[in-house]
Every structure is written in structure tokens, then in C-alpha cells.
Design an enzyme around this catalytic site. Structure first.
Site, PDB file in Angstrom:
ATOM      1  CB  SER A  43      52.661  -1.703 -57.732  1.00 52.80           C
ATOM      2  OG  SER A  43      53.703  -0.552 -57.711  1.00 52.80           O
ATOM      3  CG  ASP A 257      49.182   4.860 -61.381  1.00 49.88           C
ATOM      4  OD1 ASP A 257      50.483   4.910 -61.392  1.00 49.88           O
ATOM      5  OD2 ASP A 257      48.774   3.706 -60.927  1.00 49.88           O
ATOM      6  CG  HIS A 260      52.513   2.053 -61.072  1.00 48.09           C
ATOM      7  ND1 HIS A 260      51.239   2.578 -60.077  1.00 48.09           N
ATOM      8  CD2 HIS A 260      53.266   1.008 -60.264  1.00 48.09           C
ATOM      9  CE1 HIS A 260      51.512   2.041 -58.837  1.00 48.09           C
ATOM     10  NE2 HIS A 260      52.806   1.173 -58.993  1.00 48.09           N
TER      11      HIS A 260
END
Length: 285
Positions: A43, A257, A260
Site C-alpha cells: 500500500s 491514517d 500510512h
């Protein structure tokens, strides 16, 4: 390495790769059509491939993308650009690295580079090994090591005792140590797998992350142990959504978040990668 720490590392992140297919005589930051960037990983370098596959690990909705061009939530797990976007722009290739699975990509976009990364590595065929990349003729491969995962907000919450996890908010040393142990193995593997016609560059971001965590105010951050989205200690992906409370100033936070980094953090981390890109583009050993 083994045990619960390593299993947790595998859950949070797989190793990240940036493959730079470069012409050896390419002029620095001047793209003449034979320069491309291809990214593989999780991600942290997924620009939106998960938009096109069945998974709950998505970020194609607000507040993700609030600082991206036209405030579009592209599927990047941050408020703006990723490290790979900074790399592509710095090398003069393109402003952003698009997801491979985007059905609207032009031939030019495909030829100048795409990202095969998938959040959670949910699309396994797009996560090749170093050997696969070398066999396909990759001339230059950059491997970015794991960050100190024990300092990520979600990890602090889940892997600390209840008091530390919610009140004291300190890095979980055993998790970060496990990540660093993996990095040492990866660095050695990069050296062992080099071939005459290819170069593998290992870039450590661990130290850059730790510098920020240990003295966030030095880098202009107010918050390093909690994120901008929601409570700052748990929310990620679908749990960080348009109903979530957002911090007043995203740039004050290291994390967008709970797993991340923010765009601003990625820009700082890119500074550790830039010298390696310079080295490749200049054709030096």
C-alpha cells in the site's frame, strides 16, 4: 527470524521495490522517451490498483486524496503523492505513477511506467521476486527496506500494553527490531543477486523515519505517534472515511491514517532515495 513479531510484519507490510528501467546515457531529469519507472510492493506504493480488485483494502474515497490534484481520491493511501510519484517527477518521467490496472491508461503511460503494487498484496501475480525482475531484463532495481514499524500508530495501539498503547504512545521496540533484522538480510541478498548486466540498489528509509519519530518538531511536525484521520490510533482504509474526523492541518502529522504517512512525510523520505536515483541516471557504479 520467526515468531509473532515476524508474522505481524508480514501482516502490516511486504518489502517494497521500485524498478527503474533507465537508459544509461539518459540526461538527468530530461526524458527523451527511453526512461521508465515500474513499482512493485504494498500500500505504500499502490496508486490505486486495489480500486479494480475485490478487496476491502481500498482508499478511493475521501478523506484520502484531499491534497492530490483536484482533490481526487485515487486509491493512494495518503492525502496526496507517494514516494514513487516523487521519484517519477524527479527523474523527469511523469508527474504521477499510475496503477497498472487502470483500464484508461494510454500506451505512453504504459511505456513510461506504472505501479503493480497492491495494498495488502491482494493481487499476488503482480508481486514478483527479484529473480523474476532480473530474468525479465531489469537493468536497475531499487529495493527500499522496511521502516521502523513499531513506531506506526496502529502498531503502537495493537502491540503495546493497554496503558502504553492508548496513553503513553511509545514505539514498540521489538517490532522495529524485527523490521531492521529483515532489512539486514534484504541488503545482503541484494549484493548476492547482482549480475554483470544489472544493478540492485538497497535504500534504507529506516534511519530517515527514526529521525522524524525521535524529533518530529525538527521536521515541522506536531504529531508522530497518532495520525490525522479519526482518533489517530486505529483508523485505516475503510475505517478512515468521509465520516471520520480529520485534523485541522494534515502537514502537522507524520501519518495520515494509522499505517500510512502523509504526503509531506513521503516528500521527506524521498530525500533518502534521491541520491540513488541520481547515481542510476548518471550511469555510475
Amino acid at each position: 527470524m520467526g515468531g509473532p513479531c515476524v508474522n505481524f510484519l508480514r501482516f502490516v507490510i511486504q518489502f517494497q521495490l521500485i524498478l527503474l528501467a533507465l537508459a544509461q546515457k539518459q540526461t538527468l531529469r530530461t526524458n527523451s522517451g527511453n526512461l521508465a519507472i515500474f513499482a512493485f510492493g504494498d500500500s505504500f506504493v499502490d496508486p490505486g490498483n486495489n480500486n479494480y480488485i475485490r478487496t476491502i483494502s481500498k482508499a478511493n474515497f475521501p478523506p484520502y486524496g484531499i491534497d492530490f490534484e483536484n482533490q481526487i481520491p485515487t486509491g493512494r493511501f495518503t492525502n496526496g503523492r507517494l514516494v514513487t510519484d516523487y521519484a517519477a517527477s524527479y527523474a523527469g518521467i511523469k508527474d504521477y505513477v499510475p496503477p497498472y490496472l487502470d483500464r484508461n491508461l494510454s500506451m505512453e503511460e504504459l511505456l513510461t511506467g506504472v505501479s503493480f503494487a497492491s495494498a495488502g498484496s491482494g493481487y499476488d501475480p503482480l508481486t514478483p521476486t527479484l529473480t523474476d525482475l532480473l530474468d525479465l531484463g531489469a537493468g536497475n532495481i531499487v529495493m527500499m527496506g522496511l521502516p521502523p514499524l513499531g513506531c506506526f500508530p496502529l502498531v503502537i495501539t495493537l502491540k503495546s500494553n493497554p496503558i502504553n498503547g492508548f496513553l503513553e504512545r511509545q514505539c514498540v521496540t521489538r517490532i522495529s527490531d524485527a523490521a531492521q533484522g529483515f532489512n539486514q538480510i534484504a541488503k545482503q541478498k541484494c549484493k548476492e543477486m547482482e549480475r554483470v548486466d544489472s544493478q540492485i540498489y538497497y535504500v534504507s528509509l529506516y534511519e530517515s523515519y527514526m529521525d522524524i519519530f525521535q524529533d518530529p518538531k525538527k521536521f515541522g511536525f506536531d504529531k508522530a505517534d497518532t495520525s490525522c484521520c479519526g482518533t489517530g490510533i486505529l483508523e485505516v482504509s475503510i475505517f478512515c472515511n468521509r465520516r471520520s474526523r480529520l485534523c485541522p492541518n494534515v502537514s502537522d502529522h507524520v501519518f495520515f491514517d494509522s499505517l500510512h504517512p502523509t504526503e509531506r512525510t513521503y516528500s521527506l523520505l524521498f530525500e533518502a532515495l534521491a541520491p540513488t536515483i541520481d547515481l542510476i541516471l548518471q550511469g555510475k557504479q
